[in-house]
Scaffold this motif. Structure first.
Motif, short mmCIF file in Angstrom:
data_model
loop_
_atom_site.label_atom_id
_atom_site.label_comp_id
_atom_site.label_asym_id
_atom_site.label_seq_id
_atom_site.Cartn_x
_atom_site.Cartn_y
_atom_site.Cartn_z
N GLY A 1 -13.00 -7.69 -0.37
CA GLY A 1 -11.55 -8.36 -0.83
C GLY A 1 -10.59 -7.42 -1.00
N ILE A 2 -10.72 -6.29 -0.72
CA ILE A 2 -9.47 -5.34 -0.94
C ILE A 2 -8.14 -5.65 -0.45
CG2 ILE A 2 -8.65 -2.85 -0.80
CD1 ILE A 2 -11.50 -2.11 -1.71
N PRO A 3 -8.29 -6.07 0.95
CA PRO A 3 -7.28 -6.26 1.65
C PRO A 3 -6.38 -7.58 1.23
CG PRO A 3 -8.74 -5.80 3.31
CD PRO A 3 -9.51 -5.90 2.05
N GLU A 4 -7.26 -8.39 0.64
CA GLU A 4 -6.65 -9.63 -0.04
C GLU A 4 -5.88 -9.33 -1.21
OE1 GLU A 4 -8.76 -13.52 -2.35
OE2 GLU A 4 -10.05 -12.26 -0.95
N ILE B 1 -4.25 2.95 -3.19
CA ILE B 1 -5.01 3.08 -1.84
C ILE B 1 -6.18 2.51 -1.98
CG2 ILE B 1 -5.26 4.48 0.18
CD1 ILE B 1 -3.45 6.77 -1.06
N GLY B 2 -6.59 1.54 -1.06
CA GLY B 2 -7.73 1.04 -0.82
C GLY B 2 -8.09 1.13 0.74
N THR B 3 -9.32 0.24 0.97
CA THR B 3 -9.73 0.23 2.36
C THR B 3 -10.00 -1.13 2.74
OG1 THR B 3 -12.05 0.27 1.57
CG2 THR B 3 -11.14 2.45 2.21
N GLY C 1 -0.43 -2.40 -1.93
CA GLY C 1 -0.93 -1.24 -1.68
C GLY C 1 -1.13 -0.84 -0.46
N LEU C 2 -1.61 0.30 -0.21
CA LEU C 2 -1.73 0.80 1.07
C LEU C 2 -3.36 0.54 1.38
CD1 LEU C 2 0.06 4.37 1.01
CD2 LEU C 2 0.61 2.21 2.21
N VAL C 3 -3.54 -0.02 2.65
CA VAL C 3 -4.81 -0.25 2.98
C VAL C 3 -5.28 0.76 4.28
CG1 VAL C 3 -6.52 -2.04 4.10
CG2 VAL C 3 -4.71 -2.64 2.26
N VAL C 4 -6.41 1.53 4.32
CA VAL C 4 -6.83 2.29 5.10
C VAL C 4 -8.08 1.70 5.92
CG1 VAL C 4 -5.56 4.06 4.39
CG2 VAL C 4 -7.75 4.04 3.86
#
Length: 406
Positions: A332-335, A326-328, A342-345
């Protein structure tokens, strides 16, 4: 080929462990590597003996460095003046002072490059380490290149000057690529995109089945504002209210440890949040693959000073072992987590984070899908072997086609 890697602290300290896989792949490929840290720190990664044996650790000022600087001032006054001109063009007094501080050591590094017939200098960080690489290149004639990450781009330390003189400037994510381009003049060669890579481990985190009555989470991060650990602790408190038990093992140290402990105590989750201290890179990889954890989380935020993530290697390493992550929506995390890897919040949103953790705990199929897609994402786009091979080709080539490389 013989190459010097300039780092902030590596192989010392804890914040640059992501460079190890790059160096190790170079060494396996037969490249002769010398590591020159800007400054020493505590030795954490003692088992990385192959890198330690190749390290030339010097303080910013000692007798050999002062001797080298005095000698170059006499023998190469024009080049020294060019370096001083770069220092004078720094955008702030504080940056000028930091850049000036590394000039003597750059003279020592230039002498090392000449005496050991170094073919190339590569610096991680577009901040002061690359200033030293720039000066050493000016004084030795050895070509140099730079890997930019995140805070170092925001620092805006002689970016255009470095871009004009470097063989190439590497960005590790798409956002960083755009930000570097914005700092360059039209006639300066554009940066290239070569992502950071991680090796695919043979040891995998075992799959978990059924509803998880206790969700076990691992975090590997420095305890600084950018990592957003406070929001994970708040999410743990929300899970307690909803009847979902969770344990969080945090591997890392930093200035916010005491405030974070205080927050956990105030929210009544001290027994669920474990501060494990700094771990060596190899130890952290073993923890990721151990089977003790069900997910890896990094709730990163944009810090008050503007610092934000590039693409966190901790998440890549967790995905490589088959752990759901899980990231935010930070840096570059959504990339990295696109296409269901993964899950993006939303950052700074403990309610969204708590909901994502609940989904991980309750949905066996989701955990399996995230594990598979995450590992495949790393395998295809963030392979340490492919990244290191690309860099070696760039080091050896006097020219290259700019744009996205890998």
């Amino acid at each position: 080929m013989k190459c010097v890697y300039v780092t902030k602290n590596l192989p010392f300290g804890v914040s640059e462990a992501f460079i190890f896989s790059e160096l190790e792949d170079h060494i396996r490929a037969g490249m002769d590597i010398i590591v020159v840290p800007l400054m020493r720190a505590k030795l954490v990664h003692a088992q990385k003996e192959a890198i330690l044996a190749r390290t030339r650790a010097k303080s910013l000022i000692d007798i050999s460095i002062l001797f080298a600087f005095a000698r170059v001032c006499i023998s190469q006054p024009v080049q020294v003046l060019a370096c001083l001109g770069d220092i004078a063009s720094s955008r702030s007094l504080s940056l000028a002072i930091r850049n000036a501080a590394v000039l003597p050591k750059a003279a020592w590094l230039a002498r090392l490059c000449r005496s050991e017939c170094i073919d190339h200098i590569h610096s991680h960080w577009l901040a002061v380490p690359s200033t030293m690489a720039l000066f050493a290149s000016r004084l030795s004639g050895t070509p140099f290149s730079i890997t930019a990450h995140r805070y170092d781009i925001a620092q805006r330390n002689l970016i255009d000057t470095k871009g004009r003189h470097a063989r190439f400037v590497r960005a590790i994510d798409e956002a960083g690529l755009r930000e570097i381009k914005a700092e360059l003049r039209k006639d300066t060669p554009p940066p290239i995109l070569v992502r950071m890579g991680v090796p695919l481990p043979s040891r995998m985190a075992p799959a978990t089945t059924g509803y998880l009555s206790v969700l076990r989470v691992i975090v590997g991060a420095r305890l600084v504002e950018k990592k957003g650990i406070a929001f994970l602790i708040k999410a743990a408190s929300l899970l307690r209210e909803r009847g979902q038990a969770i344990t969080i093992d945090i591997f890392g140290e930093g200035p916010l440890e005491v405030p974070l402990r205080t927050l956990a105590d105030g929210l009544g989750v001290t027994d669920w949040v474990n501060f494990r201290g700094a771990a060596s890179h190899d130890d952290l990889l073993n923890h990721l693959a151990s089977g003790r954890y069900h997910a890896a989380v990094l709730p990163s935020i944009v810090a008050a000073d503007g610092d934000k993530e590039g693409i966190p290697v901790f998440l890549m390493e967790a995905m490589a072992t088959g752990l759901p992550v899980i990231g935010t929506d930070n840096g570059g995390i959504p990339e990295l987590l696109r296409d269901g890897a993964g899950l993006v919040v939303s950052q700074r949103n403990e309610m969204e984070l708590a909901a994502a953790l609940m989904r991980i705990a309750r949905d066996e199929e989701m955990r399996a899908t995230l594990a598979q897609k995450g590992r495949e994402r790393v395998k295809h786009d963030f392979s340490a072997e492919n990244v290191a091979r690309t860099l070696r080709n760039l080091f050896a080539s006097p020219g290259f086609e700019t744009g996205t490389t890998t």
